[in-house]
Design a protein around this motif. Structure first.
Motif, short mmCIF file in Angstrom:
data_model
loop_
_atom_site.label_atom_id
_atom_site.label_comp_id
_atom_site.label_asym_id
_atom_site.label_seq_id
_atom_site.Cartn_x
_atom_site.Cartn_y
_atom_site.Cartn_z
N ASP A 1 1.41 5.61 -9.44
CA ASP A 1 1.85 4.22 -9.53
C ASP A 1 2.87 3.94 -8.44
O ASP A 1 3.91 4.60 -8.35
CB ASP A 1 2.48 3.94 -10.90
CG ASP A 1 1.44 3.86 -12.01
OD1 ASP A 1 0.24 3.90 -11.70
OD2 ASP A 1 1.83 3.75 -13.18
N ILE A 2 2.59 2.94 -7.61
CA ILE A 2 3.43 2.59 -6.47
C ILE A 2 4.05 1.22 -6.71
O ILE A 2 3.33 0.23 -6.89
CB ILE A 2 2.63 2.57 -5.17
CG1 ILE A 2 1.79 3.84 -5.01
CG2 ILE A 2 3.55 2.35 -3.97
CD1 ILE A 2 2.58 5.10 -4.94
N LEU A 3 5.38 1.15 -6.70
CA LEU A 3 6.06 -0.13 -6.86
C LEU A 3 5.92 -0.97 -5.59
O LEU A 3 6.01 -0.43 -4.48
CB LEU A 3 7.54 0.08 -7.16
CG LEU A 3 7.94 0.44 -8.58
CD1 LEU A 3 9.45 0.66 -8.66
CD2 LEU A 3 7.53 -0.65 -9.57
N PRO A 4 5.72 -2.29 -5.74
CA PRO A 4 5.55 -3.17 -4.58
C PRO A 4 6.88 -3.57 -3.94
O PRO A 4 7.24 -4.75 -3.87
CB PRO A 4 4.81 -4.37 -5.18
CG PRO A 4 5.32 -4.45 -6.58
CD PRO A 4 5.51 -3.01 -7.01
N VAL A 5 7.60 -2.59 -3.45
CA VAL A 5 8.93 -2.80 -2.87
C VAL A 5 8.80 -3.43 -1.48
O VAL A 5 7.95 -3.03 -0.68
CB VAL A 5 9.67 -1.45 -2.78
CG1 VAL A 5 11.00 -1.61 -2.05
CG2 VAL A 5 9.88 -0.87 -4.16
N GLY A 6 9.65 -4.39 -1.19
CA GLY A 6 9.60 -5.10 0.09
C GLY A 6 9.69 -4.18 1.28
O GLY A 6 10.54 -3.29 1.33
N GLY A 7 8.80 -4.39 2.28
CA GLY A 7 8.77 -3.58 3.49
C GLY A 7 7.94 -2.32 3.37
O GLY A 7 7.66 -1.67 4.37
N ARG A 8 7.51 -1.98 2.17
CA ARG A 8 6.73 -0.75 1.94
C ARG A 8 5.27 -0.95 2.31
O ARG A 8 4.65 -1.96 1.95
CB ARG A 8 6.84 -0.33 0.48
CG ARG A 8 5.93 0.82 0.05
CD ARG A 8 6.22 1.24 -1.37
NE ARG A 8 7.50 1.95 -1.44
CZ ARG A 8 8.09 2.29 -2.59
NH1 ARG A 8 7.55 1.94 -3.76
NH2 ARG A 8 9.24 2.95 -2.57
N LEU A 9 4.70 0.01 3.03
CA LEU A 9 3.29 -0.01 3.38
C LEU A 9 2.57 1.08 2.60
O LEU A 9 3.05 2.21 2.51
CB LEU A 9 3.11 0.25 4.88
CG LEU A 9 1.66 0.12 5.39
CD1 LEU A 9 1.38 -1.32 5.81
CD2 LEU A 9 1.41 1.06 6.56
#
Length: 204
Positions: free
Chosen positions: A160-168
Motif C-alpha cells: 500500500d502506497i500513500l499518495p504523498v505529494g511529489g512521490r512517483l
C-alpha cells in the motif's frame, strides 16, 4: 536526478516497481496545483471510463475518478516541468534497462472523496503497448488516516502506497494488478503510461 533515476531503474529491474519521493519539489508541486484546471475541476475534467475508443464505458462501480489529458507540446509551464522530467526518466530507463520505450501519455486525475478504482491491470487485451505505469501524486499534507492508498498486488504480498505529494510510483503495466482505495479527501495525481510505440493521435 541521476541518483533518483538510478534507484527507480534498479527497483523496477529487481521488483517490477519503484517508489521515488521528491520527484517533484514542493515549489513544482505548488505551481501545478495553482493551475486553473485544479482550481475548477468540474469545468475541466471529464468522467473517466473503462476500455478503449469504441469500447469505452463509464462505470462508477469500478472507477470514480475524473481526468484531463495533458498535451505534452502545449501544456502550461508548470506541467512542462513534469513532462520534461518524465522524458528524461524514459531516456534513462532505456539506457539502464535496455528497454525500447518510445513515448508516453499522461492525464491529470482527480478522485473525489470516497471514490476508488477497483483491482485491475493497466494493459488492454488487444493492445500491449503500455509497458510502465507512472503516477506522480500532488497531495499536500497527506496522512495515513486520509486513506486513498495505491494497493499493488505483488507475487507474495500486497503493498500500500500513500499518495504523498511529489512521490512517483512506477510499475510494470503488464504484470502488477492494483487498485485505488477510497479517501476522506480529494486525491490529485498525474497518471500515465510509458509506451513502446509512438502515439499517433491525441486524446480529445
Amino acid at each position: 536526478m541521476d541518483a533518483l533515476f538510478d534507484s527507480i531503474a534498479d527497483n523496477i529491474a529487481e521488483h517490477g516497481f519503484a517508489v521515488a519521493d521528491k520527484f517533484l519539489s514542493q515549489d513544482e508541486l505548488n505551481n501545478i496545483l495553482t493551475l486553473d484546471d485544479f482550481k475548477n475541476t468540474a469545468n475541466h475534467f471529464k468522467k473517466a471510463g473503462i476500455g478503449k475508443q469504441q469500447g469505452l464505458q463509464i462505470n462508477e462501480a469500478i472507477r470514480g475518478d475524473y481526468i484531463k489529458w495533458v498535451d505534452k507540446e502545449a501544456s502550461p509551464a508548470p506541467l512542462q516541468v513534469y513532462v520534461s522530467r518524465l522524458e528524461s526518466l524514459v531516456q534513462y530507463l532505456n539506457q539502464a534497462l535496455f528497454l525500447s520505450l518510445k513515448d508516453f501519455e499522461v492525464h491529470m486525475t482527480v478522485y473525489p472523496i470516497g471514490t476508488f478504482y477497483k483491482r485491475h491491470l493497466d494493459q488492454f487485451k488487444k493492445d500491449d503497448h503500455r509497458k510502465l505505469s507512472v503516477i506522480c501524486y500532488l497531495n499536500e499534507g497527506w496522512k495515513e488516516e486520509h486513506g486513498g492508498q495505491l494497493r499493488m498486488y505483488l507475487p507474495e504480498k500486497t503493498a500500500d502506497i500513500l499518495p504523498v505529494g511529489g512521490r512517483l510510483v512506477c510499475f510494470r503495466s503488464d504484470q502488477i494488478e492494483h487498485e485505488v482505495l477510497p479517501a476522506t479527501r480529494e486525491r490529485y495525481s498525474i497518471t500515465g503510461w510509458i509506451l513502446d510505440q509512438y502515439i499517433a493521435l491525441k486524446h480529445l
